[in-house]
Design a protein around this motif. Structure first.
Motif, PDB file in Angstrom:
ATOM      1  N   GLY A  53       0.800  -1.221   0.000  1.00 47.10           N
ATOM      2  CA  GLY A  53       0.000   0.000   0.000  1.00 47.10           C
ATOM      3  C   GLY A  53       0.831   1.267   0.000  1.00 47.10           C
ATOM      4  O   GLY A  53       0.323   2.345  -0.306  1.00 47.10           O
ATOM      5  N   HIS A  54       2.095   1.164   0.309  1.00 49.82           N
ATOM      6  CA  HIS A  54       2.954   2.339   0.365  1.00 49.82           C
ATOM      7  C   HIS A  54       3.954   2.404  -0.784  1.00 49.82           C
ATOM      8  O   HIS A  54       4.857   3.238  -0.768  1.00 49.82           O
ATOM      9  CB  HIS A  54       3.698   2.369   1.701  1.00 49.82           C
ATOM     10  N   ARG A  55       3.800   1.535  -1.767  1.00 51.30           N
ATOM     11  CA  ARG A  55       4.688   1.594  -2.924  1.00 51.30           C
ATOM     12  C   ARG A  55       4.269   2.744  -3.823  1.00 51.30           C
ATOM     13  O   ARG A  55       3.099   3.076  -3.930  1.00 51.30           O
ATOM     14  CB  ARG A  55       4.620   0.284  -3.702  1.00 51.30           C
ATOM     15  N   ARG A  56       5.219   3.317  -4.513  1.00 51.10           N
ATOM     16  CA  ARG A  56       4.917   4.445  -5.394  1.00 51.10           C
ATOM     17  C   ARG A  56       4.260   3.998  -6.685  1.00 51.10           C
ATOM     18  O   ARG A  56       3.299   4.570  -7.126  1.00 51.10           O
ATOM     19  CB  ARG A  56       6.194   5.201  -5.725  1.00 51.10           C
ATOM     20  N   ASP A  68       9.437   6.198 -13.231  1.00 52.61           N
ATOM     21  CA  ASP A  68      10.135   7.333 -12.611  1.00 52.61           C
ATOM     22  C   ASP A  68      11.565   7.425 -13.103  1.00 52.61           C
ATOM     23  O   ASP A  68      12.133   8.501 -13.191  1.00 52.61           O
ATOM     24  CB  ASP A  68      10.163   7.169 -11.098  1.00 52.61           C
ATOM     25  N   ARG A  69      12.148   6.308 -13.437  1.00 50.04           N
ATOM     26  CA  ARG A  69      13.534   6.260 -13.851  1.00 50.04           C
ATOM     27  C   ARG A  69      13.767   7.111 -15.097  1.00 50.04           C
ATOM     28  O   ARG A  69      14.688   7.906 -15.149  1.00 50.04           O
ATOM     29  CB  ARG A  69      13.876   4.815 -14.148  1.00 50.04           C
TER      30      ARG A  69
END
Length: 84
Positions: A53-56, A68-69
């Motif tokens: 639940g806290h992964r981007r 994002d990379r």
């Protein structure tokens, strides 16, 4: 004088003792009740859900255009050209 020792028997006794020691370790490691296994499984599931639940990003593909990379490297994609 020292006692005479049959080396073949001594090796077998040592092997039996080692096997028994290993069996005892396995009993303590794997010999858990169903309730203990279920409790540990529930705790692990809860921790996994918390982390998930806290992964981007949910996408694990590093080559995806929305990663994002690539944005950090300066390769921004044009939203008008994205295929959906």
């Amino acid at each position: 004088m020292a006692d005479i020792v049959n080396l073949r028997q001594a090796r077998k006794q040592k092997a039996r003792a080692d096997k028994e020691r290993l069996a005892e370790q396995n009993r303590t490691l794997h010999g858990r009740s169903k309730a203990d296994r279920e409790r540990d499984r529930l705790i692990a599931d809860k921790a996994e859900k918390f982390v998930a639940g806290h992964r981007r990003k949910t996408s694990s593909d590093p080559d995806s255009p929305t990663s994002d990379r690539k944005v950090r490297r300066g390769f921004r994609t044009n939203p008008m050209l994205e295929v959906k």
